[in-house]
Design a protein around this motif. Sequence first.
Motif, PDB file in Angstrom:
ATOM      1  N   GLN A   1       0.894  -1.173   0.000  1.00 50.58           N
ATOM      2  CA  GLN A   1       0.000   0.000   0.000  1.00 50.58           C
ATOM      3  C   GLN A   1       0.927   1.215   0.000  1.00 50.58           C
TER       4      GLN A   1
ATOM      5  N   THR B   1     -19.699   0.172  -6.230  1.00 52.10           N
ATOM      6  CA  THR B   1     -19.240   1.555  -6.080  1.00 52.10           C
ATOM      7  C   THR B   1     -17.728   1.631  -5.950  1.00 52.10           C
ATOM      8  N   VAL B   2     -17.171   0.786  -5.108  1.00 51.25           N
ATOM      9  CA  VAL B   2     -15.723   0.849  -4.907  1.00 51.25           C
ATOM     10  C   VAL B   2     -14.997   0.505  -6.210  1.00 51.25           C
TER      11      VAL B   2
ATOM     12  N   GLU C   1     -12.408   3.027  -8.111  1.00 50.97           N
ATOM     13  CA  GLU C   1     -10.987   2.741  -8.369  1.00 50.97           C
ATOM     14  C   GLU C   1     -10.702   2.685  -9.868  1.00 50.97           C
TER      15      GLU C   1
ATOM     16  N   PHE D   1      -7.572  12.911   3.156  1.00 50.68           N
ATOM     17  CA  PHE D   1      -8.550  11.969   2.601  1.00 50.68           C
ATOM     18  C   PHE D   1      -9.839  12.085   3.413  1.00 50.68           C
TER      19      PHE D   1
ATOM     20  N   ALA E   1      -7.568   1.143   3.960  1.00 48.58           N
ATOM     21  CA  ALA E   1      -8.670   1.876   3.316  1.00 48.58           C
ATOM     22  C   ALA E   1      -9.716   0.882   2.831  1.00 48.58           C
ATOM     23  N   GLY E   2     -10.609   1.332   1.924  1.00 44.63           N
ATOM     24  CA  GLY E   2     -11.570   0.413   1.323  1.00 44.63           C
ATOM     25  C   GLY E   2     -10.918  -0.268   0.122  1.00 44.63           C
ATOM     26  N   ALA E   3     -10.191   0.532  -0.658  1.00 44.29           N
ATOM     27  CA  ALA E   3      -9.513   0.003  -1.833  1.00 44.29           C
ATOM     28  C   ALA E   3      -8.451   0.997  -2.297  1.00 44.29           C
ATOM     29  N   MET E   4      -7.540   0.526  -3.141  1.00 45.79           N
ATOM     30  CA  MET E   4      -6.464   1.392  -3.633  1.00 45.79           C
ATOM     31  C   MET E   4      -6.253   1.147  -5.124  1.00 45.79           C
ATOM     32  N   GLU E   5      -6.158   2.262  -5.851  1.00 48.51           N
ATOM     33  CA  GLU E   5      -6.236   2.207  -7.318  1.00 48.51           C
ATOM     34  C   GLU E   5      -4.936   1.881  -8.044  1.00 48.51           C
TER      35      GLU E   5
ATOM     36  N   GLU F   1       0.135   4.584  -1.454  1.00 49.28           N
ATOM     37  CA  GLU F   1      -0.374   5.954  -1.381  1.00 49.28           C
ATOM     38  C   GLU F   1      -0.555   6.354   0.086  1.00 49.28           C
ATOM     39  N   PRO F   2      -0.147   7.529   0.504  1.00 45.60           N
ATOM     40  CA  PRO F   2       0.588   8.509  -0.298  1.00 45.60           C
ATOM     41  C   PRO F   2       2.113   8.318  -0.270  1.00 45.60           C
TER      42      PRO F   2
ATOM     43  N   HIS G   1     -10.186   6.096 -11.181  1.00 47.45           N
ATOM     44  CA  HIS G   1      -8.826   6.580 -10.905  1.00 47.45           C
ATOM     45  C   HIS G   1      -7.828   6.165 -11.985  1.00 47.45           C
TER      46      HIS G   1
HETATM   47  N1  BES Z   1      -6.935   6.402  -3.147  1.00 43.07           N
HETATM   48  C1  BES Z   1      -7.889   5.917  -2.231  1.00 43.07           C
HETATM   49  C2  BES Z   1      -7.319   4.995  -1.200  1.00 43.07           C
HETATM   50  C3  BES Z   1      -6.553   5.687  -0.109  1.00 43.07           C
HETATM   51  C4  BES Z   1      -7.221   6.340   0.885  1.00 43.07           C
HETATM   52  C5  BES Z   1      -5.178   5.657  -0.084  1.00 43.07           C
HETATM   53  C6  BES Z   1      -6.509   6.969   1.885  1.00 43.07           C
HETATM   54  C7  BES Z   1      -4.469   6.294   0.898  1.00 43.07           C
HETATM   55  C8  BES Z   1      -5.132   6.956   1.889  1.00 43.07           C
HETATM   56  C9  BES Z   1      -8.985   5.150  -2.958  1.00 43.07           C
HETATM   57  O1  BES Z   1      -9.169   5.514  -4.268  1.00 43.07           O
HETATM   58  C10 BES Z   1     -10.278   5.464  -2.278  1.00 43.07           C
HETATM   59  O2  BES Z   1     -10.699   6.569  -2.326  1.00 43.07           O
HETATM   60  N2  BES Z   1     -10.895   4.465  -1.678  1.00 43.07           N
HETATM   61  C11 BES Z   1     -12.142   4.629  -0.982  1.00 43.07           C
HETATM   62  C12 BES Z   1     -13.250   3.937  -1.709  1.00 43.07           C
HETATM   63  C13 BES Z   1     -14.214   4.817  -2.380  1.00 43.07           C
HETATM   64  C14 BES Z   1     -15.407   4.103  -2.935  1.00 43.07           C
HETATM   65  C15 BES Z   1     -14.555   6.114  -1.783  1.00 43.07           C
HETATM   66  C16 BES Z   1     -11.982   4.011   0.373  1.00 43.07           C
HETATM   67  O3  BES Z   1     -10.923   3.449   0.629  1.00 43.07           O
HETATM   68  O4  BES Z   1     -12.892   4.097   1.158  1.00 43.07           O
END
Ligand code: BES
Length: 951
Positions: A217, A385-386, A390, A470, A352-356, A219-220, A393
């Motif tokens: 993982q 949605t997730v 992603e 975030f 997080a929920g997911a990472m792109e 980011e960032p 992105h």
């Molecule tokens: N880029 C983020 C993941 C992330 C979040 C990395 C915080 C580092 C720090 C990813 O694209 C994201 O936004 N994921 C969301 C899911 C979304 C459906 C809003 C999440 O993790 O909740």
Amino acid sequence: MPDDANKESFLKGMSQNRKAADKSSWEQRYKHAVMTTTFLILIVTLIVVFERSDSRLSQLQNVRRYSQTTIFNDTMGNEFPWQSLRLPRNISPLEYHILIYPHFKEKTFSGIVEIKTIIKKQTPLIILHGAQLNILSTKVTIGSEDGLTLKIGHVKNRYECRKLQMHILQMDEPLTKGSKVNIILTFRGKLEKKLSGLYLSNYTTPEGVVKYLATTQFEPTGAREAFPCFDEPDMKAKFNVSIIRSKDMISLFNMPRLTSTRYGKDLFVDTFQQTVTMSTYLVAFIVCDYASVTGTTLQGTKVSVYAPPHQIHQTNLALNTAIKVLNFYNKLFGISYPLPKQDLIAIPDFAAGAMENWGLITFRLSALLYDPKQSSAIDREYVVTVIAHELAHQWFGNLVTLKWWDDLWLNEGFATFIEYLGVNKTDPSFTMMDRFVQNEMIKSMAYDCEGNSHPITVTVSDPSAVGTLFDSISYGKGSSLIRMLSNFIGEDNFWWKIKTYLNTYKYSNARTKDLWDTFTGLTHIDVSTIMDTWTKQMGYPVVTMSSSEEFVQVSQERFLLGRVGPSSSFNYKWYIPFRYAVAKTSGISNQLLTIHPDSGVLKFPADHDQVKWLKGNYGMYGYYRVNYEERNWRALIKQLNENHTVFSTADRAGLIDDVCFLARANKVSQTIALDMTKYLIHERDYLPWSVALNCLRFIGERLRNKAVYDKIQKYTEGLMHPVLSKLGWKDTGSQPEKYLRSTAVKHGLVFGHRSIIEKGRKIFEVWMRHGKMLNMNLKDEIYRAATQYGGEQESNYVLEKYINSQVPSEKHKLLVALCHTSHGRVLHWLFESAAKDNVIRHQDMLILIQEASSNPGGQRLVWQFVVENWDSIMKWFSNSMFVLPSIVRSVTSSFSTEEEYVQVQNFFNSVDTSCCQRDVKASLNRIQMNIDWLKDNEDILTGWFSDPNNF
Ligand code: BES
Ligand code: ZN
């Protein structure tokens, strides 16, 4: 085997290859050197390097922010030769060649990275990132600008600064502009259970066997924890990766595998295709023993979903969705997805929920896996949605990347906006375009009306503070502003310009200004000037509409709850695309006008006699609230009672949210707000109900211990009765009807409505005794009826189910229900287990804290837990900083007494809160607002709920 000798021979090999280099063969020789000639040596080197004991590994550092005046020292205690939080731009990375070897038994990894760079400006210093890595050897080769000569550079000194997470190689001679410098480093790190960098995760098979995986993982700023690199988003390069893995595992990278070579008895070396030009934070690699399913998009992109073998049957939804969404985006953006493959993979430990990550998107299990036999419509919506987010992105973020983290919203705001289009396209039954209003706009407006909010573009000089961005401003406000703009300039104009933007900045970086500048050339609309007022200052306006005999007047002011916060160079005035509707006896018409920051009071003629009512923000595309004089509010309420369907569901939701927040800010009387809720007796749609129940819950939570509470219970019960009788408890109807049923039942439990509690518990009991299948869309509520209102036996049963379930969405439901248990012992167990990362994983700590803080019997326990474990919490999430602000906000969210204020203040004064100063302030502000709210409103609300006319 003496490792130093080996390393030397590896490095020598590389340099000898270079000596005779000429311009034309430079590239080839380079590749040859890295990829083939020394490959075996590389592996041996790695294995040997890996055997070395090492006491110099850096420790996990506490999260800190530093003022510009701080002196950064190196590991020897001397001043570090570079004192900036950002890397200089003297050196540009072009290509990385990385060989990585995660060693599960030893819980370490080792690697070799060769970074091909070009010198942009003469410098004696090579400065690059590295965190918690031990750099074992360095080698620098210098190719002349014309490519005719190649020499070994002499590294005079090496420095490391742990705070800056940087390493410096000081050369004995300056590297001159134009020269091609290769930096070759061997390194080692720990493969630990954490949530950033290259880390260890595991899962348990149904047979009870624990399986391990190594995953990333970045980011960032996690890439620097996995390999030394220039870890800033605009220092894009191409990546070539090779991974050493054992024969019973697979390895994955952003790109498809190229070769797989056996090394020795049990090891393989996988090499992968080179990436496109990309940022470090989007690199990902994984070693695991997963299974996969695969399909292909219309364009021929291979899409695969990876999961632990026993959960692979839960991947169908993800695969189908990803393919559909990619097909849709390829058309929508006019640029095809550029990689040959797109993998989606479920990771058991994930912050997080997911990472792109480009071509290798990582997900928490519940965001990717879906079991149609056990999961609900909401679970399905979440997965879809997730994925849509992603995948968005892959263009907004990956192809065009923010220049620096200040503009995080360009990534997250766009991905959020587009995610709704993606979901809507794949499954219109989710009515996503309506849901946007609540999920993004209303949610972020609730946050953005406080003085502790922040402008969408903020200065983040310290990368360690990036995580805190975030938040719902980047996501919710960001996406709402894009939607507002699109509506204002028209979709055709919007997409025309967005395609230009993507094409102009692809494989490169953009700032907010670049986006707005792309919109120049639209007649009469100065997008940049308009949007600056929205992105460069926090908050949003409330537009007040009033009418006299001849005129309708509109004016704007900032909408604010609580403390004022800093001033704004725009004086908290905005360019507002203002659409309003006028209802006359002849019908409803609507107009669009732009309110300027200096418009003052705008007057336009009105045929007053005929005007029934005015409704501002018609269609709910604007990021602002609207207030009216009492006469108009009454007319709107009358209309809602007579025929609410003349307004769209979004407009109804907007009216309720506005009146509710305006009442909280003392801009409208609470009586008007509560009078409006009476129309809900006729309401049958999810969106207005959901907004209204949030509003009523806010009131209920604050008056829970007052005598008037039973009247609130009675009022809400009566209000919800017709809609609940219509919906029943069976799993029938449209998607929004299913959502409405579950929201209504949930609020029945929140307010403590007897009939709902009894019904819920009865269904639970039948399930517990006879295993009768539950209504999948009411499971959350039925579990909760049992944990919140049942005996300890019921809570223990839910706990047992939680421990044994292999369906992530089901586990999530059971966990949330457990957080609402009325049995302290169970709650204790949950927190202890999460602290130990045993049964409940660290990743789920935030769920526990958020949910249990809204459990009236759990609030104190959660606070106590956070107080006692603050240092550990900081450590667990030190590199997943977006979690910490949410923890601070949730744990204090229900506090509303002076005593609690002092407690919270004292505690946060006594610990390191550099992660979340804004959130600590916001929490105190919230508590103060709760105290004031009660003082201001208790009597009037008690009066209203005691008036029999209101029932
Ligand atoms: N880029 C983020 C993941 C992330 C979040 C990395 C915080 C580092 C720090 C990813 O694209 C994201 O936004 N994921 C969301 C899911 C979304 C459906 C809003 C999440 O993790 O909740
Ligand atoms: Zn995102």
